[in-house]
Design a protein around this motif. Structure first.
Motif, PDB file in Angstrom:
ATOM      1  N   ILE A   1      39.869  50.406  61.712  1.00 22.03           N
ATOM      2  CA  ILE A   1      39.189  49.701  60.629  1.00 22.03           C
ATOM      3  C   ILE A   1      38.384  48.539  61.217  1.00 22.03           C
ATOM      4  CG2 ILE A   1      39.480  48.325  58.540  1.00 22.03           C
ATOM      5  CD1 ILE A   1      41.951  49.957  57.889  1.00 22.03           C
ATOM      6  N   LEU A   2      37.094  48.548  60.998  1.00 25.60           N
ATOM      7  CA  LEU A   2      36.230  47.462  61.473  1.00 25.60           C
ATOM      8  C   LEU A   2      36.246  46.314  60.492  1.00 25.60           C
ATOM      9  CD1 LEU A   2      33.244  49.668  62.700  1.00 25.60           C
ATOM     10  CD2 LEU A   2      35.115  48.711  64.062  1.00 25.60           C
ATOM     11  N   TRP A   3      36.076  46.623  59.218  1.00 24.77           N
ATOM     12  CA  TRP A   3      36.195  45.608  58.172  1.00 24.77           C
ATOM     13  C   TRP A   3      36.546  46.288  56.854  1.00 24.77           C
ATOM     14  CZ3 TRP A   3      33.053  46.244  53.974  1.00 24.77           C
ATOM     15  CH2 TRP A   3      31.845  46.931  54.159  1.00 24.77           C
ATOM     16  N   SER A   4      37.101  45.504  55.940  1.00 27.86           N
ATOM     17  CA  SER A   4      37.448  46.036  54.625  1.00 27.86           C
ATOM     18  C   SER A   4      37.292  44.934  53.579  1.00 27.86           C
ATOM     19  CB  SER A   4      38.886  46.571  54.605  1.00 27.86           C
ATOM     20  OG  SER A   4      39.812  45.515  54.817  1.00 27.86           O
ATOM     21  N   LYS A   5      37.070  45.371  52.361  1.00 24.14           N
ATOM     22  CA  LYS A   5      36.908  44.426  51.248  1.00 24.14           C
ATOM     23  C   LYS A   5      37.579  45.020  50.029  1.00 24.14           C
ATOM     24  CE  LYS A   5      33.365  41.906  48.626  1.00 24.14           C
ATOM     25  NZ  LYS A   5      31.899  41.703  48.455  1.00 24.14           N
ATOM     26  N   SER A   6      38.509  44.245  49.421  1.00 24.80           N
ATOM     27  CA  SER A   6      39.271  44.745  48.286  1.00 24.80           C
ATOM     28  C   SER A   6      39.605  43.602  47.344  1.00 24.80           C
ATOM     29  CB  SER A   6      40.566  45.412  48.772  1.00 24.80           C
ATOM     30  OG  SER A   6      41.420  45.704  47.695  1.00 24.80           O
ATOM     31  N   ASN A   7      39.523  43.872  46.047  1.00 25.93           N
ATOM     32  CA  ASN A   7      39.924  42.855  45.065  1.00 25.93           C
ATOM     33  C   ASN A   7      41.409  42.554  45.171  1.00 25.93           C
ATOM     34  OD1 ASN A   7      37.320  42.781  44.102  1.00 25.93           O
ATOM     35  ND2 ASN A   7      37.722  44.130  42.345  1.00 25.93           N
TER      36      ASN A   7
END
Length: 372
Positions: free
Chosen positions: A312-318
């Motif tokens: 995983i390079l980057w992630s975005k989650s509420n």
């Protein structure tokens, strides 16, 4: 069933790539110094005999048309749309003089050449045209010019070359442009190993088929893919530049499909059949790395993974916030990364481009001519 389908697609793509390499005659770039170079006017130095149009005259379909028919059968064998040998370029003339007729034909398109021996043609993508190349007076290649506006040829090394556009008119292939002439002389041209590698990769990108076909056996749905863009970078971080080719298209049922080919990989890259998976090439100046990323969207969560390592390079989650290279970061820090400003993707909305390529220059994208 799905694995069988994927293997079938890979085999089909490999066959198309092989056909592209064979039909392109395996060589379109090079270097050299000009001893002479000029564009001839409509009174070309190449002697061509044509017949003036005559009422009710039968078409004389010669060996070139027969050769096109053979190619047509091969295209049909692999599911390609047939190109009829009777398809001709429309041309209207009032003269019955053979010399005037040839002069009018040669005014249909214009060829120009720059100092790097790159020939640019007038007209549009999709025009039914052929590049005709001679070397020391002998025809060495007749290549489809439909999908490209620029061309460079010095495969045979030092010698005299000519390039002319031809089209199928009144039963035979006829010259429809001026002829450019140039001479390549032997010269020691020293370039860095990295630049030499980029030039070779550009050369291979021009040889890749612009179209491929695959068949979804599960849905019995024909898929049409087209080469959209090539990218030259180092996605597996081994210090060597690779070529990445983006294919995209739609199926008969309307699904958007994205397919990615890398010149040096040992893993299977699944196709993207919808907006939940999209491939990007990311140029990260901070880590000084290029990445081939697969970006997936699931609800409010977006994740970018390295396509080679699945890290995983980057992630975005509420729900879980944001991460960058395995560390928790703020939404602002992730936004400052500028991923979408420094990443490229090519899909069904992208116009196919066989004349240009994106190159990683110090881990920044550079849009360049295929022959620059």
């Amino acid at each position: 069933m799905r694995s069988d389908f994927r293997r079938s697609k890979i085999m089909c793509l490999c066959l198309c790539l092989t056909c592209g390499l064979c039909f392109s005659s395996c060589g379109e770039t090079g270097s050299g110094a000009a001893q002479k170079r000029h564009s001839s006017d409509s009174q070309t130095t190449t002697t061509v005999t044509v017949s003036a149009p005559a009422e009710n005259s039968p078409e004389n379909v010669g060996t070139q048309a027969d050769h096109l028919g053979i190619k047509d059968d091969i295209r049909a064998l692999f599911g390609h749309e047939r190109k009829s040998t009777t398809t001709t370029t429309t041309f209207t003339t009032t003269t019955t003089n053979a010399a005037e007729y040839e002069k009018e034909l040669r005014s249909m398109y214009t060829l120009t050449m720059d100092d790097n021996f790159v020939v640019t043609r007038s007209g549009s993508i999709g025009d039914d045209l052929i590049w005709k190349i001679t070397f020391n007076g002998q025809t060495v290649l007749e290549r489809n010019a439909e999908s490209e506006l620029t061309f460079k040829y010095d495969w045979y090394g030092a010698g005299d070359y000519t390039i002319t556009l031809t089209s199928f008119i009144s039963g035979e292939y006829r010259p429809v442009s001026n002829t450019v002439e140039y001479t390549i002389s032997l010269k020691d041209t020293r370039v860095s190993p990295n630049e030499e590698s980029i030039l070779k990769l550009k050369k291979s990108l021009k040889s890749i088929c612009s179209r491929s076909y695959s068949f979804d056996s599960d849905a019995d749905d024909t898929v049409y893919l087209e080469k959209r863009m090539g990218v030259i970078c180092d996605p597996n971080h081994d210090g060597y530049m690779e070529s990445i080719v983006f294919y995209a298209g739609t199926s008969n049922s309307g699904s958007n499909i994205q397919q990615v080919y890398c010149s040096d990989r040992d893993i299977f890259l699944p196709d993207s059949y919808d907006d939940s998976l999209t491939y990007y090439v990311w140029f990260d100046a901070d880590t000084k790395q290029d990445y081939l990323c697969k970006v997936t969207v699931s609800g409010s969560e977006t994740t970018a993974k390295d396509a080679f390592t699945d890290d995983i390079l980057w992630s975005k989650s509420n729900k879980n916030g944001c991460t960058l290279f395995g560390k928790q970061v703020s939404a602002e820090e992730l936004e400052n990364l500028g991923f979408y400003e420094n990443a490229l993707t090519f899909n069904t909305d992208t116009e196919p481009d066989n004349d240009n390529v994106w190159v990683s220059r110090n881990n920044k994208p550079s849009f360049e001519g295929m022959y620059s």
